[in-house]
Design a protein around this motif. Structure first.
Motif, PDB file in Angstrom:
ATOM      1  N   PHE A 129       0.839  -1.201   0.000  1.00  0.00           N
ATOM      2  CA  PHE A 129       0.000   0.000   0.000  1.00  0.00           C
ATOM      3  C   PHE A 129       0.874   1.251   0.000  1.00  0.00           C
ATOM      4  N   GLN A 130       1.874   1.297   0.885  1.00  0.00           N
ATOM      5  CA  GLN A 130       2.765   2.459   0.930  1.00  0.00           C
ATOM      6  C   GLN A 130       3.615   2.556  -0.327  1.00  0.00           C
ATOM      7  N   LEU A 131       3.993   1.402  -0.898  1.00  0.00           N
ATOM      8  CA  LEU A 131       4.741   1.430  -2.161  1.00  0.00           C
ATOM      9  C   LEU A 131       3.904   2.099  -3.243  1.00  0.00           C
ATOM     10  N   CYS A 132       2.617   1.771  -3.284  1.00  0.00           N
ATOM     11  CA  CYS A 132       1.733   2.410  -4.261  1.00  0.00           C
ATOM     12  C   CYS A 132       1.571   3.897  -3.968  1.00  0.00           C
ATOM     13  N   VAL A 133       1.552   4.278  -2.674  1.00  0.00           N
ATOM     14  CA  VAL A 133       1.519   5.698  -2.326  1.00  0.00           C
ATOM     15  C   VAL A 133       2.756   6.390  -2.904  1.00  0.00           C
ATOM     16  N   SER A 134       3.920   5.769  -2.750  1.00  0.00           N
ATOM     17  CA  SER A 134       5.163   6.355  -3.258  1.00  0.00           C
ATOM     18  C   SER A 134       5.159   6.426  -4.786  1.00  0.00           C
ATOM     19  N   ILE A 135       4.713   5.353  -5.444  1.00  0.00           N
ATOM     20  CA  ILE A 135       4.661   5.346  -6.905  1.00  0.00           C
ATOM     21  C   ILE A 135       3.666   6.400  -7.397  1.00  0.00           C
ATOM     22  N   GLY A 136       2.546   6.539  -6.673  1.00  0.00           N
ATOM     23  CA  GLY A 136       1.567   7.561  -7.035  1.00  0.00           C
ATOM     24  C   GLY A 136       2.152   8.958  -6.939  1.00  0.00           C
ATOM     25  N   GLY A 137       2.904   9.214  -5.860  1.00  0.00           N
ATOM     26  CA  GLY A 137       3.546  10.514  -5.715  1.00  0.00           C
ATOM     27  C   GLY A 137       4.574  10.759  -6.797  1.00  0.00           C
ATOM     28  N   LEU A 138       5.383   9.725  -7.121  1.00  0.00           N
ATOM     29  CA  LEU A 138       6.370   9.850  -8.196  1.00  0.00           C
ATOM     30  C   LEU A 138       5.682  10.136  -9.532  1.00  0.00           C
ATOM     31  N   SER A 139       4.592   9.427  -9.810  1.00  0.00           N
ATOM     32  CA  SER A 139       3.849   9.660 -11.051  1.00  0.00           C
ATOM     33  C   SER A 139       3.336  11.093 -11.124  1.00  0.00           C
ATOM     34  N   ALA A 140       2.843  11.598 -10.002  1.00  0.00           N
ATOM     35  CA  ALA A 140       2.330  12.967  -9.969  1.00  0.00           C
ATOM     36  C   ALA A 140       3.436  13.973 -10.278  1.00  0.00           C
ATOM     37  N   PHE A 141       4.611  13.781  -9.669  1.00  0.00           N
ATOM     38  CA  PHE A 141       5.707  14.720  -9.899  1.00  0.00           C
ATOM     39  C   PHE A 141       6.191  14.660 -11.350  1.00  0.00           C
ATOM     40  N   LEU A 142       6.248  13.440 -11.933  1.00  0.00           N
ATOM     41  CA  LEU A 142       6.658  13.310 -13.332  1.00  0.00           C
ATOM     42  C   LEU A 142       5.655  13.990 -14.264  1.00  0.00           C
ATOM     43  N   ILE A 143       4.369  13.767 -14.008  1.00  0.00           N
ATOM     44  CA  ILE A 143       3.334  14.377 -14.849  1.00  0.00           C
ATOM     45  C   ILE A 143       3.354  15.898 -14.699  1.00  0.00           C
ATOM     46  N   ASN A 144       3.508  16.380 -13.465  1.00  0.00           N
ATOM     47  CA  ASN A 144       3.603  17.825 -13.261  1.00  0.00           C
ATOM     48  C   ASN A 144       4.805  18.415 -14.010  1.00  0.00           C
ATOM     49  N   TYR A 145       5.921  17.696 -13.958  1.00  0.00           N
ATOM     50  CA  TYR A 145       7.124  18.180 -14.638  1.00  0.00           C
ATOM     51  C   TYR A 145       6.883  18.305 -16.140  1.00  0.00           C
ATOM     52  N   GLY A 146       6.115  17.350 -16.702  1.00  0.00           N
ATOM     53  CA  GLY A 146       5.813  17.403 -18.127  1.00  0.00           C
ATOM     54  C   GLY A 146       4.740  18.419 -18.475  1.00  0.00           C
ATOM     55  N   THR A 147       3.658  18.458 -17.709  1.00  0.00           N
ATOM     56  CA  THR A 147       2.532  19.332 -18.057  1.00  0.00           C
ATOM     57  C   THR A 147       2.848  20.804 -17.827  1.00  0.00           C
ATOM     58  N   GLU A 148       3.799  21.102 -16.949  1.00  0.00           N
ATOM     59  CA  GLU A 148       4.172  22.507 -16.707  1.00  0.00           C
ATOM     60  C   GLU A 148       4.734  23.146 -17.960  1.00  0.00           C
ATOM     61  N   LYS A 149       5.261  22.326 -18.870  1.00  0.00           N
ATOM     62  CA  LYS A 149       5.889  22.847 -20.080  1.00  0.00           C
ATOM     63  C   LYS A 149       4.901  23.014 -21.238  1.00  0.00           C
TER      64      LYS A 149
END
Length: 519
Positions: free
Chosen positions: A175-195
Motif C-alpha cells: 500500500f505504501q509502495l503504491c503511495v510512493s509510486i503515485g507521488g512519483l507519477s504525480a511529480f513526473l506528470i507535473n514536470y511534463g505538463t508545466e511545459k
C-alpha cells in the motif's frame, strides 16, 4: 448450528500453513491501487500550486505576491489560507468519510468500501480537471477526500487479512509502495505538463487521478472478500473455509480457521465497537490508533509531499527546477519503500522505526541550520547549498520511506482484534487525516512565521516519536493477526491493562469447542 470440524489450540506466535498464491497476489495488487491514488493526489497538489497559470486563474492574490512584491519574505510568498484550503479540503473530507466507512466496512465488507472509494475518486478527478472556478476545484477535492477516506480505511485491513502472516509486512507495505509510486507519477506528470504551451497542463495533472481510480473500481468488482469478513458477516462457515483454502493454497487451514472463528464470535457480541474500544483491555490498541497516525504526520513528511516544489521555489529555484527536484525526491522514496518491503519481515518493525528515526532527525536539523545561516528574507541559496538541501531532503525521505511511511499503515492494520478492527482503523485514519489537514492548512503560515525553525520543530517530534516506539511499541513480526493480543499481555507496561481480558477470550474458545464438537 453445530459444525463438524476439530478445534485445535494454537500457541501464540504459531505459524499457520499456507503460501503466496496468485489469487492473493493479484487481489492485493488491485486493492493496493488505492494507495496509488492517495499518493498521486497528495503529490500532484504541490506541483500544481507552484504553476503560474494555475495560480493566476484561481489564486491571483498569491500570483501577484510572488511576481510583483519584492518586499515579501522568501518564506511568506505562498502564505494564503485559500491556497491551503485547496490542499487541505481533501483531508478534512477524508476525516469525515472515514467514520462513515467504518460501518460500511463492518456491515458490507472490505470490498464495498474499496468500490465506493474508487467511484468517488473518479468523480473528484473529473471535477478537478474541468474546474472553471474555485468552487468546482474544492468540491472535486472533497470527492477525492471521500474516496481516500473509504480506501485508506479498508485497503490496509484487506491486505493484512489476505496476506499469509509470514509475509504480512511485505504485502501491507505494498500500500505504501503504491503511495510512493503515485507521488512519483504525480511529480513526473507535473514536470511534463508545466511545459505545455497555453498554461492548461495543470488540468491534465488533476484529471489523471481518474486512471488509477478506474483500475481500482473495475478491479474491485472482481476482488474476493476476505475469509475474516465472510465469517464476520454471517456467511456459511464452509464458504469462508473454502476461501481460506484458496488464498492459502492448502487444505490444512484448521489452526488459522479456528482462530478466525474465535475472533468472529467475539466480534458478533460487540454492538457498539466505538464504545468497546474504550474498555480498559483495549487501551494499547486505542493509544496506538491515535499516537501512530499523529506521529506519522508530525514527522513533517507532508511538508515535502505537498509543498516540495513550493519549498524549492522558496530557496530560489525556478518552477521547472523545483519540479525536477521533487521527481528526484519521489524516486528516492519509491526505492527505499521497496527496500522496506524486502526487509521488514526479516528485521522487524521496531528496528526499522529506529533506523528511520535517525535518518529523519539528522537531515532536518541540518536543513534548518543551512536555511537559518544561508537563506535570508530576500534572494536565494547558492547552487551548492541548494544541492546540499536536496541531498538532505532525499536522506530524510529515505528514512521516512523505510520506516514511518509504510509502518504507520502496517502496524495499525495488524494489531487490532476483529471485534474492534473497523472502529480502530477508522480512528487511525481519522486521526491521520486530521493532522494531515492541520499540517496542510497551517504549514505555509508556519513557514512564514517560523522560517527555518520549522525544521527544528519537526525534528523535535521525530525524537519524541522514536522514544515512544522504543518504550511502548512491542514487536509484531511473525505474529498471526488473530493472535496479536499476546504481545500486549507480555509487554512490561501494557500487560496491566490487557491481562484481564485473557480469561474472556479463553472462555469464548471453550464455548465454541463445546458447540462445534457437540454434533
Amino acid at each position: 448450528m453445530a459444525v463438524g470440524i476439530a478445534i485445535s489450540k494454537t500457541e501464540e506466535g504459531v505459524q499457520y500453513n499456507g503460501k503466496i498464491t496468485w489469487l492473493v497476489l493479484l487481489s492485493s495488487i488491485v486493492a493496493a491501487t488505492g494507495g496509488l491514488i492517495f499518493g498521486y493526489d497528495t503529490g500532484v497538489t504541490g506541483g500544481v500550486t507552484s504553476m503560474e497559470p494555475f495560480l493566476k486563474e484561481f489564486f491571483p492574490g498569491v500570483y501577484r505576491k510572488m511576481k510583483r512584491d519584492s518586499d515579501i519574505s522568501n518564506y511568506c510568498k505562498f502564505d494564503s489560507q485559500l491556497l491551503t484550503t485547496f490542499t487541505s479540503s481533501l483531508y478534512i473530507a477524508g476525516l469525515i468519510a472515514s467514520f462513515f466507512a467504518s460501518p460500511v466496512t463492518r456491515a458490507l465488507g472490505r470490498r464495498a468500501s474499496i468500490l465506493i472509494g474508487g467511484v468517488s475518486f473518479i468523480g473528484g478527478a473529473a471535477l478537478g480537471g474541468t474546474a472553471r472556478n474555485i468552487y468546482m476545484l474544492i468540491v472535486g477535492r472533497i470527492l477525492l477526500g471521500i474516496g481516500v477516506g473509504f480506501t485508506n480505511q479498508s485497503v490496509p485491513l484487506y491486505l493484512s487479512e489476505m496476506a499469509p502472516p509470514k509475509y504480512r509486512g511485505a504485502f501491507n507495505i505494498g500500500f505504501q509502495l503504491c503511495v510512493s509510486i503515485g507521488g512519483l507519477s504525480a511529480f513526473l506528470i507535473n514536470y511534463g505538463t508545466e511545459k505545455i504551451a497555453g498554461g492548461w497542463g495543470w488540468r491534465i495533472s488533476l484529471s489523471m487521478a481518474a486512471v488509477p481510480a478506474s483500475i481500482l473500481t473495475v478491479g474491485g468488482i472482481f476482488l474476493p472478500e476476505t475469509p475474516n469478513s465472510l465469517i464476520q458477516h454471517g456467511h456459511d462457515i464452509q464458504t469462508a473455509k473454502t476461501m481460506l483454502k484458496r488464498i492459502r493454497g492448502t487444505d490444512d487451514v484448521e489452526a488459522e480457521f479456528t482462530d478466525l472463528l474465535t475472533a468472529s464470535e467475539a466480534s458478533r457480541k460487540v454492538e457498539r465497537p466505538f464504545r468497546k474500544i474504550l474498555e480498559r483491555k483495549y487501551r494499547p490498541q486505542l493509544v496506538m490508533s491515535i499516537a501512530i497516525p499523529f506521529f506519522q504526520q508530525v514527522t513533517g513528511i507532508n511538508v515535502i509531499a505537498f509543498y516540495a516544489p513550493i519549498l524549492f521555489r522558496t530557496i530560489g529555484s525556478g518552477v521547472s527546477d523545483s519540479l525536477l527536484s521533487s521527481v528526484i525526491i519521489a524516486v528516492v522514496g519509491t526505492i527505499t519503500t521497496v527496500l522496506s518491503m524486502a526487509i521488514v519481515d526479516k528485521l522487524g518493525r521496531r528496528a526499522l522505526f529506529h533506523i528511520g528515526g535517525v535518518l529523519m532527525f539528522v537531515p532536518q536539523v541540518m536543513i534548518g541550520g543551512v536555511m537559518a545561516a544561508k537563506l535570508g528574507d530576500r534572494g536565494g541559496l547558492s547552487e551548492g547549498y541548494s544541492v546540499l538541501v536536496l541531498i538532505l531532503i532525499c536522506v530524510y525521505v529515505a528514512g521516512f520511506s523505510v520506516s514511518w511511511g509504510p509502518l504507520g499503515w502496517l502496524v495499525t492494520s495488524e494489531i487490532f482484534p476483529l471485534e474492534i478492527r473497523s472502529a480502530a482503523q477508522s480512528i487511525n485514519v481519522a486521526v491521520g487525516f486530521f493532522f494531515i489537514f492541520a499540517v496542510a492548512q497551517t504549514f505555509l503560515a508556519m513557514l512564514c512565521r517560523m522560517k527555518a525553525a520549522i525544521f527544528f520543530f519537526f525534528a523535535a517530534w521525530v525524537a519524541v516519536m522514536s522514544g515512544f516506539v522504543y518504550v511502548l511499541l512491542p514487536e509484531t513480526k511473525d505474529i498471526p493477526i488473530e493472535k496479536m493480543d499476546a504481545i500486549w499481555r507480555k509487554h512490561w507496561f501494557w500487560k496491566r491493562y490487557v491481562n484481564g481480558g485473557e480469561n474472556e477470550c479463553e472462555g469464548i474458545k471453550i464455548e465454541m469447542k463445546k458447540t462445534m464438537t457437540s454434533s
